[in-house]
Scaffold this motif. Structure first.
Motif, PDB file in Angstrom:
ATOM      1  N   PRO A   1      45.610  -0.608  -2.424  1.00  0.00           N
ATOM      2  CA  PRO A   1      46.385   0.277  -1.546  1.00  0.00           C
ATOM      3  C   PRO A   1      45.666   1.550  -1.108  1.00  0.00           C
ATOM      4  O   PRO A   1      46.018   2.155  -0.096  1.00  0.00           O
ATOM      5  CB  PRO A   1      47.612   0.624  -2.392  1.00  0.00           C
ATOM      6  N   GLY A   2      44.654   1.966  -1.857  1.00  0.00           N
ATOM      7  CA  GLY A   2      43.981   3.219  -1.534  1.00  0.00           C
ATOM      8  C   GLY A   2      42.890   3.051  -0.496  1.00  0.00           C
ATOM      9  O   GLY A   2      42.451   1.943  -0.181  1.00  0.00           O
ATOM     10  N   TYR A   3      42.438   4.164   0.054  1.00  0.00           N
ATOM     11  CA  TYR A   3      41.342   4.119   1.019  1.00  0.00           C
ATOM     12  C   TYR A   3      40.059   3.649   0.338  1.00  0.00           C
ATOM     13  O   TYR A   3      39.721   4.113  -0.756  1.00  0.00           O
ATOM     14  CB  TYR A   3      41.098   5.503   1.621  1.00  0.00           C
TER      15      TYR A   3
ATOM     16  N   PRO B   1      38.827  -5.108  -0.286  1.00  0.00           N
ATOM     17  CA  PRO B   1      38.706  -6.522  -0.659  1.00  0.00           C
ATOM     18  C   PRO B   1      37.464  -7.197  -0.073  1.00  0.00           C
ATOM     19  O   PRO B   1      36.838  -8.035  -0.719  1.00  0.00           O
ATOM     20  CB  PRO B   1      39.998  -7.138  -0.112  1.00  0.00           C
ATOM     21  N   VAL B   2      37.096  -6.808   1.150  1.00  0.00           N
ATOM     22  CA  VAL B   2      35.894  -7.380   1.758  1.00  0.00           C
ATOM     23  C   VAL B   2      34.651  -6.883   1.025  1.00  0.00           C
ATOM     24  O   VAL B   2      33.681  -7.630   0.836  1.00  0.00           O
ATOM     25  CB  VAL B   2      35.832  -7.046   3.262  1.00  0.00           C
ATOM     26  N   GLN B   3      34.652  -5.628   0.592  1.00  0.00           N
ATOM     27  CA  GLN B   3      33.523  -5.124  -0.186  1.00  0.00           C
ATOM     28  C   GLN B   3      33.339  -5.934  -1.474  1.00  0.00           C
ATOM     29  O   GLN B   3      32.211  -6.244  -1.870  1.00  0.00           O
ATOM     30  CB  GLN B   3      33.722  -3.643  -0.517  1.00  0.00           C
ATOM     31  N   GLU B   4      34.441  -6.291  -2.118  1.00  0.00           N
ATOM     32  CA  GLU B   4      34.351  -7.097  -3.333  1.00  0.00           C
ATOM     33  C   GLU B   4      33.833  -8.490  -3.019  1.00  0.00           C
ATOM     34  O   GLU B   4      33.036  -9.063  -3.782  1.00  0.00           O
ATOM     35  CB  GLU B   4      35.714  -7.167  -4.018  1.00  0.00           C
ATOM     36  N   ALA B   5      34.277  -9.058  -1.902  1.00  0.00           N
ATOM     37  CA  ALA B   5      33.786 -10.374  -1.486  1.00  0.00           C
ATOM     38  C   ALA B   5      32.286 -10.318  -1.190  1.00  0.00           C
ATOM     39  O   ALA B   5      31.532 -11.240  -1.542  1.00  0.00           O
ATOM     40  CB  ALA B   5      34.560 -10.852  -0.267  1.00  0.00           C
ATOM     41  N   MET B   6      31.844  -9.243  -0.551  1.00  0.00           N
ATOM     42  CA  MET B   6      30.422  -9.076  -0.265  1.00  0.00           C
ATOM     43  C   MET B   6      29.605  -8.990  -1.550  1.00  0.00           C
ATOM     44  O   MET B   6      28.522  -9.591  -1.656  1.00  0.00           O
ATOM     45  CB  MET B   6      30.197  -7.818   0.577  1.00  0.00           C
TER      46      MET B   6
END
Length: 369
Positions: free
Chosen positions: A59-61, A262-267
């Protein structure tokens, strides 16, 4: 009432010009084989999908700079995969896909009217669009031509989109030295670096053999769209000169150019796993081995195309004629003129279709023998 705004004058979006050929190809009884856009069709690797799912409750930035884990994973991946040495995590910055960075890099670097951006003579169209957005001037430069005087930004692209051509260490090192002598920033689009093709050895501009021990004035742009099937995630990063990266970060913080958490974690997961990249490379190599000889047998000459995701083919005729002929077979490709005047007799054929569709294209070519 006239609204007092003036949008940038840009060329028509090239893909919009393919409406007639698209309709022809789609009318084929066995359906279209769409080889026009390099968009992945294969499943997202499970390890990446799992990381995205685990991070759904964010939820956070997110951090504009990216998490420390992501930036470290990028440094480690560049070292393992491409022999990059001397890069630090602070000199890595995630971007919302690579096209976004390409389009806005001249503006982010402060280029303006009167400045020159040098691009390859056959080039991804967004290099030119980015210069136009900044009000700068674009000059197309062939590999054997000198850079224009006054160039402030020099784009390199190996393996090339659209040609699949690979520049070796000596060619890259010479271009870097030439650009540095002009005081220009070098931006190397390395989105296809992880797809070398059989027998080719693409090299990063961040390789010490290229830069001579200094990352000064260098930026390398990497995308996970092709090697990890993440085009829909908008996952990419830029790395290189720490001072340049810090400047880009400062502007992007103000502009809100942030990759979702979430995309950063996927990356991070994708950059930490080389197995799926090897599988992707093998998949495209197999498709190249089916499609290239099929095109050659019906009279097309395939130039370069040793790496990346495309076959650069010509029938020795205007590209629109070849485009139309293939559309009648239900095969949709991209006209070479999209990438510059030097592509007027070529078409770009993407390998980004399922094995079944690639086989269908080969079969349709064989039917014309």
């Amino acid at each position: 009432m006239t609204i007092p705004v003036s949008f940038p004058e840009l060329p028509d979006f090239p893909w919009d010009s393919l409406a007639a050929e698209t309709a022809t190809a789609r009318s084929h009884p066995d359906g279209v084989v769409d080889l026009s856009v390099g968009t992945p069709v294969d499943p997202v690797p499970e390890i990446v999908a799992s990381a995205l799912q685990e991070a759904w409750n964010s939820p956070g930035y997110p951090q504009t700079w990216g998490t420390p884990q992501l930036r470290t994973a990028a440094v480690d991946a560049l070292g393992r995969r491409f022999g990059v040495d001397g890069l630090i995590p602070d000199a890595v910055l995630p971007t919302i896909g690579s096209k976004e960075l390409v389009a806005w890099l001249p503006t982010l670097l402060g280029l303006r009217s009167g400045d020159v951006v040098a691009i390859p003579d056959l080039a991804y169209p967004t290099y030119e669009v980015g210069a136009m957005l900044a009000g700068a001037t674009t000059v197309r430069v062939a590999d054997d031509e000198p850079l224009p005087a006054g160039a402030r930004l020099v784009w390199l692209n190996s393996p090339s989109n659209p040609t699949g051509r690979v520049l070796g260490v000596e060619a890259l090192a010479a271009r870097v030295a030439e650009a540095r002598a002009l005081g220009a920033v070098v931006a190397s689009d390395e989105c296809y670096l992880g797809l070398p093709g059989p027998g080719s050895e693409p090299v990063s501009v961040l390789d010490p053999r290229v830069h001579g021990g200094s990352l000064e004035s260098l930026l390398a742009v990497h995308s996970l769209s092709k090697t990890s099937q993440l085009a829909g995630y908008r996952a990419a990063f830029v790395a290189g000169d720490p001072t340049l990266v810090a400047g880009l970060l400062a502007v992007r913080k103000h502009a809100g150019m942030i990759v979702p958490r979430p995309v950063q974690e996927a990356m991070t997961a994708a950059l930490s796993d080389d197995a799926h990249v090897a599988e992707t490379r093998q998949r495209y190599d197999a498709r190249r081995a089916v499609l290239r000889p099929a095109l050659e047998k019906v009279g097309l000459r395939v130039d370069h195309s040793e790496a990346g995701l495309y076959l650069w083919a010509t029938a020795g005729k205007p590209c629109r004629e070849t485009l139309g002929w293939l559309a009648e077979l239900g095969i949709l490709v991209a006209p070479g003129e999209f990438y510059g005047p030097a592509g007027s007799e070529h078409v770009r054929v993407a390998l980004t279709a399922s094995d079944e569709r690639i086989e269908a294209a080969a079969t349709r070519c064989a039917s014309r023998l």
